[in-house]
Design an enzyme around this catalytic site. Sequence first.
Site, PDB file in Angstrom:
ATOM      1  N   GLU A  62     -12.776  -9.958   8.021  1.00  0.00           N
ATOM      2  CA  GLU A  62     -11.900  -8.811   8.603  1.00  0.00           C
ATOM      3  C   GLU A  62     -11.066 -10.181   9.444  1.00  0.00           C
ATOM      4  O   GLU A  62     -11.481 -10.223  10.725  1.00  0.00           O
ATOM      5  CB  GLU A  62     -11.773  -7.242   9.328  1.00  0.00           C
ATOM      6  CG  GLU A  62     -10.657  -7.220  10.320  1.00  0.00           C
ATOM      7  CD  GLU A  62      -9.432  -6.717   8.836  1.00  0.00           C
ATOM      8  OE1 GLU A  62      -9.671  -6.201   7.817  1.00  0.00           O
ATOM      9  OE2 GLU A  62      -8.210  -7.822   8.843  1.00  0.00           O
TER      10      GLU A  62
ATOM     11  N   GLU B  74      -7.141  -6.168  -3.158  1.00  0.00           N
ATOM     12  CA  GLU B  74      -7.012  -4.993  -3.221  1.00  0.00           C
ATOM     13  C   GLU B  74      -5.032  -5.146  -3.404  1.00  0.00           C
ATOM     14  O   GLU B  74      -4.692  -4.660  -4.697  1.00  0.00           O
ATOM     15  CB  GLU B  74      -6.394  -4.672  -1.633  1.00  0.00           C
ATOM     16  CG  GLU B  74      -6.384  -2.784  -1.674  1.00  0.00           C
ATOM     17  CD  GLU B  74      -6.429  -2.581  -0.502  1.00  0.00           C
ATOM     18  OE1 GLU B  74      -5.940  -3.530   0.840  1.00  0.00           O
ATOM     19  OE2 GLU B  74      -6.810  -1.693   0.250  1.00  0.00           O
TER      20      GLU B  74
ATOM     21  N   HIS C 121      -8.375  -8.622   0.909  1.00  0.00           N
ATOM     22  CA  HIS C 121      -7.501  -6.805   1.084  1.00  0.00           C
ATOM     23  C   HIS C 121      -6.264  -7.186   1.116  1.00  0.00           C
ATOM     24  O   HIS C 121      -6.325  -8.283   2.941  1.00  0.00           O
ATOM     25  CB  HIS C 121      -8.047  -6.261   1.599  1.00  0.00           C
ATOM     26  CG  HIS C 121      -9.106  -5.181   0.610  1.00  0.00           C
ATOM     27  ND1 HIS C 121      -9.799  -3.616   0.279  1.00  0.00           N
ATOM     28  CD2 HIS C 121     -10.609  -6.363  -0.476  1.00  0.00           C
ATOM     29  CE1 HIS C 121     -10.127  -3.571  -0.817  1.00  0.00           C
ATOM     30  NE2 HIS C 121     -10.487  -4.552  -0.927  1.00  0.00           N
ATOM     31  N   GLU C 122      -5.503  -6.839   1.370  1.00  0.00           N
ATOM     32  CA  GLU C 122      -4.507  -6.334   2.020  1.00  0.00           C
ATOM     33  C   GLU C 122      -3.425  -8.250   2.028  1.00  0.00           C
ATOM     34  O   GLU C 122      -2.269  -8.811   2.760  1.00  0.00           O
ATOM     35  CB  GLU C 122      -4.254  -6.733   3.721  1.00  0.00           C
ATOM     36  CG  GLU C 122      -4.767  -5.139   4.111  1.00  0.00           C
ATOM     37  CD  GLU C 122      -6.090  -4.530   3.872  1.00  0.00           C
ATOM     38  OE1 GLU C 122      -6.113  -5.202   4.366  1.00  0.00           O
ATOM     39  OE2 GLU C 122      -6.386  -4.318   3.510  1.00  0.00           O
TER      40      GLU C 122
ATOM     41  N   GLU D 238      -9.212   3.236  -0.367  1.00  0.00           N
ATOM     42  CA  GLU D 238      -9.382   4.455   0.929  1.00  0.00           C
ATOM     43  C   GLU D 238      -7.998   5.247   1.140  1.00  0.00           C
ATOM     44  O   GLU D 238      -8.280   6.180   2.756  1.00  0.00           O
ATOM     45  CB  GLU D 238      -9.414   2.858   1.776  1.00  0.00           C
ATOM     46  CG  GLU D 238      -7.697   2.065   1.788  1.00  0.00           C
ATOM     47  CD  GLU D 238      -7.889   0.819   2.160  1.00  0.00           C
ATOM     48  OE1 GLU D 238      -9.003   0.156   3.244  1.00  0.00           O
ATOM     49  OE2 GLU D 238      -6.091   0.325   2.655  1.00  0.00           O
TER      50      GLU D 238
ATOM     51  N   GLU E 192       1.036  -1.038  -0.009  1.00  0.00           N
ATOM     52  CA  GLU E 192      -0.245  -0.092  -0.053  1.00  0.00           C
ATOM     53  C   GLU E 192       1.045   1.019  -0.090  1.00  0.00           C
ATOM     54  O   GLU E 192       1.318   2.345   0.546  1.00  0.00           O
ATOM     55  CB  GLU E 192      -0.993   0.007   1.215  1.00  0.00           C
ATOM     56  CG  GLU E 192      -2.226  -1.316   0.691  1.00  0.00           C
ATOM     57  CD  GLU E 192      -3.045  -1.030   1.954  1.00  0.00           C
ATOM     58  OE1 GLU E 192      -2.407  -1.044   3.504  1.00  0.00           O
ATOM     59  OE2 GLU E 192      -4.127  -1.721   1.540  1.00  0.00           O
TER      60      GLU E 192
HETATM   61  C1  NOJ Z   1      -8.987  -2.143   5.095  1.00  0.00           C
HETATM   62  C2  NOJ Z   1      -9.609  -2.699   3.971  1.00  0.00           C
HETATM   63  O1  NOJ Z   1      -8.154  -2.080   2.686  1.00  0.00           O
HETATM   64  C3  NOJ Z   1     -10.667  -1.900   3.748  1.00  0.00           C
HETATM   65  O2  NOJ Z   1     -11.151  -1.963   2.710  1.00  0.00           O
HETATM   66  C4  NOJ Z   1     -11.526  -2.083   5.004  1.00  0.00           C
HETATM   67  O3  NOJ Z   1     -12.461  -1.856   5.428  1.00  0.00           O
HETATM   68  C5  NOJ Z   1     -10.655  -2.474   6.662  1.00  0.00           C
HETATM   69  N1  NOJ Z   1      -9.332  -3.029   6.290  1.00  0.00           N
HETATM   70  C6  NOJ Z   1     -10.896  -2.873   7.676  1.00  0.00           C
HETATM   71  O4  NOJ Z   1     -11.307  -4.097   7.935  1.00  0.00           O
HETATM   72 CA    CA Z   2      -6.119  -1.810   2.479  1.00  0.00          CA
END
Ligand code: NOJ
Ligand code: CA
Length: 805
Positions: free
Chosen positions: A445, A532, A513-514, A538, A194
């Site tokens: 998450e 992502e 993501h991540e 974001e 990122e």
């Molecule tokens: C990082 C993610 O990229 C984002 O989209 C998400 O809302 C937050 N983490 C919380 O999970």
């Molecule tokens: Ca992210």
Amino acid sequence: MKKLYLLILFSVSLFTFTAYAQDHPKASAMPADAVTLQSPDGQLLLRFAVVDGHPQYTLDRAGKPVVLPSRMGFTLIGRKSLDHDFTLTNSKTSTFDETWEPVWGEEASIRNHYNELLVTLEQHGALDWQGKVIPRATVMQIRFRLYDDGLAFRYEFPYENALTYFKIADELTEFAMAGDHTAWWIPGDYDTQEYNYTESKLSEIPDRAEAMHRTYDGVWSVFSNSAVQTALQMKTADGLYLNIHEAAALNFPTMHLLIDTTSLVFRASLTPDAEGVKGRLQAPCHTPWRTVMVCEKATDVLASRLILNLNEPCAIEDVSWIHPVKYMGVWWEMITGKSSWNYTDDFRSVRLPGDEGEGVTDYANAKPNGHHGANNANVRRFIDFAAANGFDAILIEGWNIGWEDWVGNQKYYVFDFVTPYPDFDLPALNKYAHEKGIRLIMHHETSSSTANYERWMEKAYNLMNQYGYDAVKSGYVGDILPYGENHFSQPINNHYHYAVTEAARHHIMVDAHEAVRPTGLCRTWPNMIGNESAMGTEFKGKIHPGHTTILPFTRLQGGPMDYTPGIFQTDIGKFVSWQQGNRMSHTICNQLGLYVTFYSPLQMAADLPEHYEPFMDAFQFIKDVAVDWDKSLYLEAEPGAYIVTARHPKLSSLNKAADGVGVLADGKKGVISGATRFVYAIPDSVETFHGASLQNPRDVWYIGGITDENAREVEVKLDFLKPGVKYEATIYADAPDACGLPENSSQVTNHKSQVTSHKSQVTNHKSPKYNPQAYTITKKKVTAKSVLKLRMAPCGGFAVSLREI
Ligand code: NOJ
Ligand code: CA
């Protein structure tokens, strides 16, 4: 996944290097007896030789060196290194040509055409654990593939081998560059991609990286100022576009590249696991592909399918449940700070039911904080808006207990992925959504506690199946558990893959993501509809101008990105006062352009309904645009500057959606998607229809353009339209006084080392005022003979929809 035609896999005789060298006298120096391989079009030449026991290769294009003599191999832990004492015992060439159809993608079919060379190397004298010489040879094979647009190679370790179980200390693969190229890079990091990109000469990388470390306030696991991540996009002084990446990275750590600025040689650098091991292998096995893309034009990089082609064909037999998704979400309001993921502000420490230890948290009696985003009324509001505007789905984050205490403490049991907050009625909301033809997208998450996620995965996916969720967005924020692991190490890469294959078993599509940056695995596992793995929307005002003109050259080479575009209210401080000064560098038309220039079968309209409502005429493009294509044309592009792309929607995909693909849990069909309405000219007043109404599609194209901080004018020839047919063009363009670049933006000069000249006309005016919401919409009758002149404001863009009249 139907193979259209599988051609030949046969041995061809090696052509001689002498013949090539006569035509191309400047080809890189290598021993005269080097083994050679040419690309199908004869432009690329690979040479491989074992020089004094050391394997090495070169790559030339049209007689000019692209990769100078470069070492290959590995050092191992406790064993003889795999880089010397080798003898070449065999080499075999073959050719392959097939055309395959992706489940979703940028075109209906993809040609996979390459020449291959497999060399077998043997080394003797390996010692066993008692120090005795092993009588068998250590065998390492290297499989090279030459495509017209690049080179790929991987190391293979067959079963007949002195090696069975072995650990990598370091990969020694080199990519020796033939000049001090311009590069678009992000720093090497074991945990995140990122970052904004930096444009610099190769020789400037360490100094520029050092300067960034001193000033940046983000998350960093940087291990060297000389390291960059792949996909690394470069441009030579001669105007060639080179790109180093990897493909099909499975059961192996992620590769970074370390530059030696004196020799301009990159060396592979693998992500270590918690014990510092950079790969644990068991023969028979092979590494991921290492790739060097070589293109004459920037647009050819965007059109390249090198990375996808190097991946295995689809592993999922029944793909009928996989479908493109256009979605909105209870998300941006949390990202901007308007609402929260957590339900209450009262808990400093949360212990979920079933955890070890004292004091299970009592959510039933918790005091709501009054701004929890995932509440029933708010979710219904989003469902209503999405259904009314032809979206497929709504993502809801912050629906499950645990968000009061989720990051920063490397907490093992951080979420259970199955227990909703008291104000989120999961069964009722799914029912409400399905009645309106909308699906809910699940959110997991993991807080990087991969071990906990694996413990809950089956239950979590079963819950999704029970209520008809068919897609999950997962996330890996924070430090990885098990302790000491890195996001991109072999065991954690295996975790991401496990999550995708388990999801496939449950007919669930995944958008992680991540997670590790993709390497084309979505060809094999097309339920991986998004990722992502780069700096996305974001990051709001921190995103540098031009960022989105680089990503398609780099991050998107490995697979689609859930960039989450569509932000119309760019001044975040206008709706969340404490975010004053956080202004995003783009215009509304730039955001529209992204839906075409960025490929993803999973596209979000990320802003809030109340931010779209004042601009419904511009929002119409987001409704109309398709997300799956049978043809894509990359009209003009330059990394870091601008991109103009035209795409033609895939009818079969729209029909599948309209037929209610996967049919919602309670037997209902999905909404009629906006793109289906556009292609079949179905007015908004028509609420239901059947497959039979899917007749008489109009020919439709979409064009998108985006630019960096420079205003530009481009001319788009419409010669790709059907000849003799009239189309209506709806042109969404930046108004003459539009400007997406906030005043006093220090970012502009920070990230670039030079201003290169491009085909498009740069038309900057003096000190434009930030005016990101100014646009014009015009309609015009056009034909294949028409040319559209389109101007983009600083950080602006455009979008055009074309429909046969
Ligand atoms: C990082 C993610 O990229 C984002 O989209 C998400 O809302 C937050 N983490 C919380 O999970
Ligand atoms: Ca992210």
